[in-house]
Design a protein around this motif. Structure first.
Motif, PDB file in Angstrom:
ATOM      1  N   GLY A  29     -51.353  -4.745  64.035  1.00  0.00           N
ATOM      2  CA  GLY A  29     -52.238  -4.904  65.185  1.00  0.00           C
ATOM      3  C   GLY A  29     -51.477  -4.915  66.495  1.00  0.00           C
ATOM      4  N   VAL A  30     -50.366  -5.640  66.516  1.00  0.00           N
ATOM      5  CA  VAL A  30     -49.538  -5.683  67.724  1.00  0.00           C
ATOM      6  C   VAL A  30     -48.970  -4.304  68.018  1.00  0.00           C
ATOM      7  CG1 VAL A  30     -47.445  -6.656  68.744  1.00  0.00           C
ATOM      8  CG2 VAL A  30     -49.000  -8.124  67.444  1.00  0.00           C
ATOM      9  N   ALA A  31     -48.537  -3.584  66.981  1.00  0.00           N
ATOM     10  CA  ALA A  31     -47.993  -2.244  67.177  1.00  0.00           C
ATOM     11  C   ALA A  31     -49.047  -1.279  67.706  1.00  0.00           C
ATOM     12  CB  ALA A  31     -47.404  -1.715  65.871  1.00  0.00           C
ATOM     13  N   LEU A  32     -50.321  -1.599  67.468  1.00  0.00           N
ATOM     14  CA  LEU A  32     -51.407  -0.764  67.989  1.00  0.00           C
ATOM     15  C   LEU A  32     -51.879  -1.229  69.362  1.00  0.00           C
ATOM     16  CD1 LEU A  32     -53.493  -0.190  64.737  1.00  0.00           C
ATOM     17  CD2 LEU A  32     -52.062   1.479  65.931  1.00  0.00           C
ATOM     18  N   GLY A  33     -51.159  -2.202  69.928  1.00  0.00           N
ATOM     19  CA  GLY A  33     -51.437  -2.575  71.311  1.00  0.00           C
ATOM     20  C   GLY A  33     -52.162  -3.880  71.510  1.00  0.00           C
ATOM     21  N   LEU A  34     -52.532  -4.583  70.415  1.00  0.00           N
ATOM     22  CA  LEU A  34     -53.177  -5.875  70.566  1.00  0.00           C
ATOM     23  C   LEU A  34     -52.132  -6.932  70.900  1.00  0.00           C
ATOM     24  CD1 LEU A  34     -55.598  -5.855  67.492  1.00  0.00           C
ATOM     25  CD2 LEU A  34     -56.082  -5.156  69.835  1.00  0.00           C
ATOM     26  N   ASP A  35     -52.508  -7.918  71.680  1.00  0.00           N
ATOM     27  CA  ASP A  35     -51.584  -9.023  71.888  1.00  0.00           C
ATOM     28  C   ASP A  35     -51.649  -9.953  70.674  1.00  0.00           C
ATOM     29  OD1 ASP A  35     -53.794 -10.787  72.166  1.00  0.00           O
ATOM     30  OD2 ASP A  35     -53.866 -10.443  74.338  1.00  0.00           O
ATOM     31  N   GLU A  36     -50.742 -10.919  70.603  1.00  0.00           N
ATOM     32  CA  GLU A  36     -50.635 -11.763  69.419  1.00  0.00           C
ATOM     33  C   GLU A  36     -51.943 -12.485  69.123  1.00  0.00           C
ATOM     34  OE1 GLU A  36     -48.304 -11.948  67.278  1.00  0.00           O
ATOM     35  OE2 GLU A  36     -46.588 -10.977  68.247  1.00  0.00           O
ATOM     36  N   ALA A  37     -52.622 -12.979  70.161  1.00  0.00           N
ATOM     37  CA  ALA A  37     -53.872 -13.709  69.953  1.00  0.00           C
ATOM     38  C   ALA A  37     -54.965 -12.770  69.451  1.00  0.00           C
ATOM     39  CB  ALA A  37     -54.304 -14.389  71.247  1.00  0.00           C
ATOM     40  N   ALA A  38     -55.066 -11.601  70.071  1.00  0.00           N
ATOM     41  CA  ALA A  38     -56.104 -10.647  69.681  1.00  0.00           C
ATOM     42  C   ALA A  38     -55.857 -10.082  68.295  1.00  0.00           C
ATOM     43  CB  ALA A  38     -56.183  -9.522  70.705  1.00  0.00           C
ATOM     44  N   ALA A  39     -54.587 -10.050  67.892  1.00  0.00           N
ATOM     45  CA  ALA A  39     -54.240  -9.484  66.584  1.00  0.00           C
ATOM     46  C   ALA A  39     -54.596 -10.421  65.439  1.00  0.00           C
ATOM     47  CB  ALA A  39     -52.753  -9.136  66.537  1.00  0.00           C
ATOM     48  N   SER A  40     -54.949 -11.652  65.750  1.00  0.00           N
ATOM     49  CA  SER A  40     -55.371 -12.598  64.717  1.00  0.00           C
ATOM     50  C   SER A  40     -56.792 -12.253  64.301  1.00  0.00           C
ATOM     51  CB  SER A  40     -55.300 -14.031  65.254  1.00  0.00           C
ATOM     52  OG  SER A  40     -55.720 -14.946  64.282  1.00  0.00           O
ATOM     53  N   MET A  41     -56.955 -11.760  63.088  1.00  0.00           N
ATOM     54  CA  MET A  41     -58.238 -11.253  62.617  1.00  0.00           C
ATOM     55  C   MET A  41     -58.619 -11.930  61.313  1.00  0.00           C
ATOM     56  SD  MET A  41     -57.682  -7.191  63.211  1.00  0.00           S
ATOM     57  CE  MET A  41     -59.129  -6.876  62.179  1.00  0.00           C
ATOM     58  N   PRO A  42     -59.904 -11.893  60.961  1.00  0.00           N
ATOM     59  CA  PRO A  42     -60.303 -12.416  59.655  1.00  0.00           C
ATOM     60  C   PRO A  42     -59.638 -11.625  58.540  1.00  0.00           C
ATOM     61  CG  PRO A  42     -62.097 -11.187  60.665  1.00  0.00           C
ATOM     62  CD  PRO A  42     -61.046 -11.363  61.723  1.00  0.00           C
ATOM     63  N   ALA A  43     -59.010 -12.318  57.616  1.00  0.00           N
ATOM     64  CA  ALA A  43     -58.293 -11.658  56.532  1.00  0.00           C
ATOM     65  C   ALA A  43     -59.271 -11.142  55.486  1.00  0.00           C
ATOM     66  CB  ALA A  43     -57.305 -12.628  55.895  1.00  0.00           C
ATOM     67  N   MET A  44     -58.965  -9.977  54.932  1.00  0.00           N
ATOM     68  CA  MET A  44     -59.803  -9.424  53.883  1.00  0.00           C
ATOM     69  C   MET A  44     -59.887 -10.380  52.697  1.00  0.00           C
ATOM     70  SD  MET A  44     -58.632  -5.397  53.955  1.00  0.00           S
ATOM     71  CE  MET A  44     -59.910  -4.843  52.824  1.00  0.00           C
ATOM     72  N   GLY A  45     -58.761 -11.040  52.391  1.00  0.00           N
ATOM     73  CA  GLY A  45     -58.755 -11.978  51.279  1.00  0.00           C
ATOM     74  C   GLY A  45     -59.718 -13.132  51.445  1.00  0.00           C
ATOM     75  N   GLU A  46     -59.988 -13.502  52.690  1.00  0.00           N
ATOM     76  CA  GLU A  46     -60.927 -14.595  52.946  1.00  0.00           C
ATOM     77  C   GLU A  46     -62.364 -14.176  52.664  1.00  0.00           C
ATOM     78  OE1 GLU A  46     -60.246 -15.740  56.949  1.00  0.00           O
ATOM     79  OE2 GLU A  46     -58.260 -16.594  56.557  1.00  0.00           O
ATOM     80  N   HIS A  47     -62.603 -12.886  52.584  1.00  0.00           N
ATOM     81  CA  HIS A  47     -63.942 -12.360  52.329  1.00  0.00           C
ATOM     82  C   HIS A  47     -64.008 -11.656  50.979  1.00  0.00           C
ATOM     83  CE1 HIS A  47     -65.361 -13.261  56.382  1.00  0.00           C
ATOM     84  NE2 HIS A  47     -64.199 -12.806  56.818  1.00  0.00           N
ATOM     85  N   LEU A  48     -63.124 -12.050  50.068  1.00  0.00           N
ATOM     86  CA  LEU A  48     -63.050 -11.362  48.780  1.00  0.00           C
ATOM     87  C   LEU A  48     -64.358 -11.493  48.007  1.00  0.00           C
ATOM     88  CD1 LEU A  48     -61.317  -9.725  46.872  1.00  0.00           C
ATOM     89  CD2 LEU A  48     -60.367 -11.853  45.961  1.00  0.00           C
ATOM     90  N   ALA A  49     -64.991 -12.662  48.054  1.00  0.00           N
ATOM     91  CA  ALA A  49     -66.253 -12.844  47.330  1.00  0.00           C
ATOM     92  C   ALA A  49     -67.324 -11.903  47.869  1.00  0.00           C
ATOM     93  CB  ALA A  49     -66.705 -14.301  47.429  1.00  0.00           C
ATOM     94  N   LEU A  50     -67.393 -11.779  49.185  1.00  0.00           N
ATOM     95  CA  LEU A  50     -68.369 -10.870  49.791  1.00  0.00           C
ATOM     96  C   LEU A  50     -68.081  -9.424  49.386  1.00  0.00           C
ATOM     97  CD1 LEU A  50     -69.638 -10.793  53.449  1.00  0.00           C
ATOM     98  CD2 LEU A  50     -68.578  -8.757  52.487  1.00  0.00           C
TER      99      LEU A  50
END
Length: 325
Positions: free
Chosen positions: A43-64
């Motif tokens: 995310g940072v390499a794509l231009g997001l700053d550290e805060a913006a790069a913090s995203m919901p992890a796929m693993g946290e939505h594994l049940a969904l």
């Protein structure tokens, strides 16, 4: 097209995958970028700053993810009986790149680039809570399910920044790609990762191409050619554009140095060639192989059911299938 970038830590794998993602986005093609590295920097390499790069992890939505992909497949009793290798079958929900669905709603973020936009998804970092009780490939299970149920076509791209080194082989995910770019520095350590990857993938029909990075002169180039032979696709040298990007001040992407722009075009050409020999039957067969292997090793015991029964023997994933239940 499913594309993996692999390599040892520090090889420049994330930087090069981000450059290729920018290149694809600049063509106007639909792109999903997935950060599956233990160090979450895409995310940072794509231009997001550290805060913006913090995203919901796929693993946290594994049940969904499991519940959505299961659909009405009668071979899967419940989402709780799915494991990371569960293959699709009749009644499963399949995914497309150019659609809206609950998986993207929960896990993806649109990242605007100067040449276009891409969907970004992340596995999530290894946390203190994981220490001593988990291994990182448990985090990538959601990515593997995503790839197993994805129906992608020509000029549609999923680019996965994989975890470094041999960790990529902790599941069958290394077979989920049309082409794998191994980023190697002109060093003995860089070449050792290539040899390991080459050996592990030998029997699985993996298309493996080496991208030489941090190549500074003729001696570096000759070393790579001597060590990897025809697998060497292209080399990348010093980049002032990348240095500015790493400082958080990337110029417009069309200002990337011409030799490096040509190198990205070479990668794109190799991806297009891989599409021409895509084999959906082999892809599906390998899904089944690793699912049965994981079922026997640990899945049956963990779920309390015979997971071999989840395999639909008449099902072959392919572009002719509708992305629906």
């Amino acid at each position: 097209m499913k594309i993996a970038f692999v390599g040892k830590g520090g090889s420049g794998k994330t930087t090069l995958s981000s450059l290729f993602i920018r290149h694809l986005a600049a063509t106007g093609a639909p792109v999903v970028a997935v950060d599956a590295d233990i160090n979450q920097h895409l995310g940072v390499a794509l231009g997001l700053d550290e805060a913006a790069a913090s995203m919901p992890a796929m693993g946290e939505h594994l049940a969904l993810i499991k519940d959505y992909l299961r659909g009405t497949n009668p071979r899967i009793a419940s989402a709780g009986k799915m494991i990371k290798t569960t293959p699709p079958g009749d009644g499963s929900r399949l995914l497309r790149l150019c659609e809206d669905n609950p998986v993207y709603d929960a896990c993806a973020r649109l990242v605007e680039l100067d040449g276009g936009a891409v969907r970004l998804m992340v596995t999530g970092p290894f946390t203190d809570a994981d220490l001593g009780v988990a291994c990182y490939h448990s985090k990538t299970g959601a990515v593997e399910l995503f790839l197993n149920h994805l129906v992608d076509g020509r000029d549609e791209y999923v680019v996965v920044d994989m975890t470094a080194g041999s960790d990529s082989f902790a599941s069958g995910m290394f077979t989920r790609f049309d082409i794998t770019f191994l980023v190697a520095e002109p060093t003995r350590k860089g070449i050792s990762v290539y040899r390991q990857y080459k050996e592990y993938t030998r029997d699985f029909g993996v298309t493996l191409k080496v991208v030489g990075n941090k190549v500074q002169g003729r001696d570096d180039l000759d070393f790579l050619r001597e060590q990897v032979g025809d697998d060497l696709l292209v080399t990348i040298g010093h980049s002032d554009w990348v240095r500015a990007m790493e400082k958080g001040r990337p110029p417009r992407f069309d200002l990337l140095e011409e030799p490096n722009r040509r190198a990205l075009c070479t990668l794109h050409t190799a991806v297009a060639a891989a599409y021409e020999v895509r084999d959906w039957e082999r892809y599906t067969r390998q899904m089944t192989h690793f699912h049965l292997k994981n079922a026997h090793s640990w899945g049956n015991e963990r779920t309390g059911v015979d997971l071999a029964a989840q395999v639909d023997p008449g099902f072959v994933l392919g572009e002719g299938l509708a992305a629906s239940a």
